[in-house]
Structure formats: structure tokens, C-alpha cells
Design an enzyme around this catalytic site. Structure first.
Site, PDB file in Angstrom:
ATOM      1  N   GLU A  44       0.844  -1.202   0.000  1.00 55.43           N
ATOM      2  CA  GLU A  44       0.000   0.000   0.000  1.00 55.43           C
ATOM      3  C   GLU A  44       0.874   1.244   0.000  1.00 55.43           C
ATOM      4  O   GLU A  44       1.842   1.330   0.767  1.00 55.43           O
ATOM      5  CB  GLU A  44      -0.903   0.015   1.237  1.00 55.43           C
ATOM      6  CG  GLU A  44      -1.661   1.320   1.437  1.00 55.43           C
ATOM      7  CD  GLU A  44      -2.159   1.499   2.856  1.00 55.43           C
ATOM      8  OE1 GLU A  44      -2.309   2.661   3.284  1.00 55.43           O
ATOM      9  OE2 GLU A  44      -2.389   0.490   3.569  1.00 55.43           O
ATOM     10  N   LYS A 134      -9.811  -2.499   8.475  1.00 55.86           N
ATOM     11  CA  LYS A 134      -8.512  -2.136   9.034  1.00 55.86           C
ATOM     12  C   LYS A 134      -8.717  -1.682  10.475  1.00 55.86           C
ATOM     13  O   LYS A 134      -9.560  -0.818  10.743  1.00 55.86           O
ATOM     14  CB  LYS A 134      -7.911  -1.006   8.189  1.00 55.86           C
ATOM     15  CG  LYS A 134      -6.765  -0.251   8.825  1.00 55.86           C
ATOM     16  CD  LYS A 134      -6.332   0.877   7.899  1.00 55.86           C
ATOM     17  CE  LYS A 134      -5.385   1.842   8.572  1.00 55.86           C
ATOM     18  NZ  LYS A 134      -4.895   2.870   7.623  1.00 55.86           N
TER      19      LYS A 134
END
Length: 200
Positions: A44, A134
Site C-alpha cells: 500500500e 482495518k
């Protein structure tokens, strides 16, 4: 299949991901290579500057050559979704849970992993059709948070981010976390063997 189900493929095989925040193009390329060589599939790049966008585009290009997916992080507005998709991001990550951003990502057909830190946020995320979330900041929440969340939310799959490295990653995985995220740990040669052991 909805976009959210794509996380089963993105994160389903490997319990580690890499987050390369504000590292510039060259450093991001180097650390992404380290991650991929270890066996980490997902990288990411948080999108906060034009340099981040350049790094994202380059990692998308290099990742495609190796069959690896690259996501865009720190997505806090719908405008960023268009930017991330144009750069080739395969998925999005947000620090918090904003239903407007979630709906915009769903409308755009790209998986989004929003951040949560409370049962209320987890429940709201489920109502938006999300099953992968998350948990941030993970070390502030602590490993027991994840054990408590398994009771009321047995079907939620958590990605733990924030303050995790080779010294504590296994604790979070043992608590039921599906994926843990590392960043600067990839630059610490003393941690690489222990990170690789999590993938074996």
C-alpha cells in the site's frame, strides 16, 4: 461478486502486507522489492503528496510485472478515489470509516478497507456491506481488542496496522487478526528473517 469480496483474494493467502508511507519513489521501489521478495503480495502507498502518486504509479507498474497488487492508502475523500484508480491502484485503504467514501468506492467498483477502532464502527461497517476492516492504530488498541471483537463480529476479517513489526506481529495473528501491516521493519535486516518466518 462485489468489490469487497476481492479482499479474499488480495489478502487471503498471506498474513502480511506492507505500507510504504511518504518514502518517495526510489525508497518505495526498494522496499516494495524487499516485500515482494519475502513473499508479501500486497503493498500500500498512502496518497498524500504528488510524490506519493508517482511512487504509486511506479509500484503499480513494477507490481504488474511480478503479478503483485498495489493499493492506495489514506483515502479520506471521494476525489482521491478517482486519482487512485487512474494511478492503477487495485484497492483502497482509509484511516477511518466514512460512509460517503465507502459508497463512492463501491460505486467505482474498487475494494475499500476502512479503518475502525470501536464496536460501533465495526457494526456500521458491516451495515455498509464490509467484511474486511482495518483496525488502526493496532498497538494502541492492543491484542485483546481483537479477541473481544471476535465474539460479536465473528465474520469480520481484520487487518491490523500501526506500530507492528517482527517483534509483535505474531501476537496479533494469534489474537485472530488475518493480516498485519509492516513498513519501516522492511528496512531492518535483523527483522527480515522473522518476517519471512510468518509467511512459511
Amino acid at each position: 461478486m462485489t468489490a469487497q469480496h476481492d479482499f479474499d483474494e488480495i489478502f487471503g493467502r498471506v498474513p502480511l502486507m506492507a505500507i510504504l508511507r511518504g518514502m518517495g519513489v526510489d525508497r518505495s521501489v526498494r522496499l516494495a522489492g524487499t516485500a515482494w521478495d519475502l513473499g508479501i503480495d500486497s503493498v500500500e502507498v498512502p496518497l498524500q503528496t504528488e510524490e506519493d502518486e508517482r511512487a504509486l504509479r511506479e509500484l503499480v507498474r513494477l507490481g504488474a510485472e511480478r503479478g503483485k497488487l498495489v493499493g492506495a492508502g489514506t483515502i479520506v475523500s471521494p476525489d482521491q478515489i478517482t486519482l487512485a484508480q487512474a494511478a492503477g491502484a487495485a484497492y483502497l485503504v482509509s484511516p477511518g470509516l466514512d460512509p460517503i467514501v465507502v459508497r463512492a468506492a463501491q460505486d467505482a467498483g474498487i475494494p475499500i478497507l476502512p479503518g475502525v477502532a470501536t464496536p460501533t464502527e465495526v457494526q456500521l461497517a458491516q451495515s455498509l456491506g464490509l467484511t474486511w476492516l482495518k483496525a488502526f492504530p493496532a498497538t494502541w488498541l492492543g491484542v485483546d481488542w481483537f479477541r473481544h471483537m471476535k465474539g460479536p463480529f465473528p465474520h469480520v476479517r481484520f487487518v491490523a496496522t500501526g506500530g507492528i513489526d517482527a517483534s509483535n506481529a505474531q501476537e496479533f495473528l494469534d489474537a485472530g487478526v488475518r493480516v498485519v501491516a509492516v513498513g519501516s521493519a522492511l528496512e531492518d535486516a535483523s527483522q527480515l528473517d522473522r518476517l519471512a518466518a510468518l509467511l512459511s
